[in-house]
Motif scaffolding. Structure first.
Motif, short mmCIF file in Angstrom:
data_model
loop_
_atom_site.label_atom_id
_atom_site.label_comp_id
_atom_site.label_asym_id
_atom_site.label_seq_id
_atom_site.Cartn_x
_atom_site.Cartn_y
_atom_site.Cartn_z
N MET A 58 -0.54 0.79 0.60
CA MET A 58 0.25 2.35 0.74
C MET A 58 1.48 2.25 -0.43
SD MET A 58 1.10 1.77 4.95
CE MET A 58 2.14 2.95 4.73
N ASN A 60 3.54 4.82 -1.56
CA ASN A 60 4.11 6.29 -1.17
C ASN A 60 5.04 6.84 -2.02
OD1 ASN A 60 3.00 5.81 1.62
ND2 ASN A 60 4.98 4.60 2.30
N ASN A 86 2.47 7.95 4.72
CA ASN A 86 3.15 6.86 4.99
C ASN A 86 3.00 6.58 6.41
OD1 ASN A 86 5.28 4.98 5.33
ND2 ASN A 86 7.11 6.59 5.51
N CYS A 104 -2.01 -5.61 4.82
CA CYS A 104 -1.59 -4.42 4.28
C CYS A 104 -0.36 -4.65 3.36
CB CYS A 104 -0.94 -3.36 5.38
SG CYS A 104 -0.34 -2.18 4.93
N LYS A 106 2.49 -3.06 1.25
CA LYS A 106 3.29 -1.53 1.18
C LYS A 106 4.39 -1.54 0.07
CE LYS A 106 5.99 1.48 4.49
NZ LYS A 106 6.77 1.61 5.66
#
Length: 319
Positions: A58, A60, A86, A104, A106
């Motif tokens: 991720m 963002n 997101n 994951c 982020k």
């Protein structure tokens, strides 16, 4: 001398014809063949992508831009899925719970610092963020910033040149890549010497009750029987070791990948001298234990008493 050879020949034939000898050799050779083919069996039934860790990325704040696609294409240990949206903590948790992803990553930017959240369903004892994973993204981010400064692709490649490291040893007698092979050969030799010598004790005790040799060779002495049986069983044991080692080497050359074989076996150290020394080691070791077991075998009159009589010799062998 003729009587000793007759006893040795009879002992060899009897040992080779035994079902226990035939079955044990088939089992040992089968284990060797299957063991060396384990990598090929695994590769045949497994998908190369199954071993990759599936990671949800991720980004963002678009920290890496399009460069993440390059990382995804080059990396062989991880399978990335890159999203710009997101996701909430509950949505990430649901994806991990359903085994859609193993973890994951982020990425976010806070006060000119790159913040990384490594999210997993459960953290095992001693587990942490994989260093190679963070190193990949750190290197890529550095390359992006340098590229923004106006450097060309060729200059970037020169800055991130990979080092080709090789190890060269100056001691010719060092173990090198043969440590594992030397250990396995020592184990095979020990068990071959020990069990072959143990058979001498059983054979002598059995002869005391069957009197086969006295029928086969008239007016023979106990010394002739002991020497003949010791030589016969020793020859069978030596041939057994040579067969096992030969099958193992053939399977290693035929079945193992070349890089795996070279890392475990230094071919330059396998010389005729090593083969001769191995045979001498077997003969001397076998002669020592055969003498001890012949002494214990001569002290008992029934085969069922052999095991208890061999106890002291077994303790010496273990030490």
């Amino acid at each position: 001398m003729r009587d000793i050879l007759i006893v040795a020949e009879f002992t060899i034939k009897e040992a080779i014809k035994r079902k226990s000898f035939i079955i044990s050799m088939i089992i040992i050779i089968g284990i060797i063949v299957i063991g060396f083919n384990v990598p090929n069996i695994i590769n045949h039934f497994s998908n190369p992508n199954d071993n990759k860790e599936k990671i949800l990325i991720m980004d963002n704040d678009n920290i890496f831009g399009e460069s993440l696609i390059k990382i995804d294409n080059e990396d062989t240990n991880y399978e990335y899925t890159i999203i710009k949206e997101n996701l909430s903590e509950d949505e990430i948790k649901e994806k991990l719970k359903n085994n859609e992803f193993d973890s994951c990553l982020k990425f976010s930017k806070e006060d000119e610092k790159i913040k990384i959240d490594y999210i997993v369903e459960s953290l095992m004892m001693g587990q942490s963020v994989p260093e190679d994973l963070i190193k990949n993204f750190s290197t890529q981010y550095t390359a992006i910033q340098i590229q923004k400064a106006g450097l060309t692709q060729e200059q970037l490649q020169q800055m991130f040149t990979q080092f080709d490291v090789s190890v060269i040893q100056t001691d010719d007698n060092a173990a090198s890549g043969n440590t594992f092979v030397a250990m396995m050969l020592s184990i095979v030799l020990f068990y071959a010497i020990y069990f072959c010598a143990y058979q001498v004790s059983n054979s002598i005790t059995t002869e005391k009750t069957s009197k086969i040799m006295e029928t086969l060779v008239t007016s023979t002495s106990p010394r002739t029987i002991v020497l003949g049986k010791t030589i016969g069983i020793g020859i069978v044991g030596l041939l057994q070791v040579i067969s096992i080692v030969a099958v193992a080497l053939i399977c290693a050359y035929a079945c193992l990948p070349k890089d795996m074989l070279s890392s475990a076996l230094d071919l330059s150290q396998i010389t005729p001298t090593l083969g001769v020394l191995t045979v001498i080691y077997f003969i001397l070791g076998y002669a020592t234990y055969a003498l001890l077991y012949a002494l214990t075998g001569s002290t008992v009159s029934k085969p069922e008493d052999v095991q208890s009589a061999n106890g002291p010799v077994a303790i010496i062998a273990v030490i």
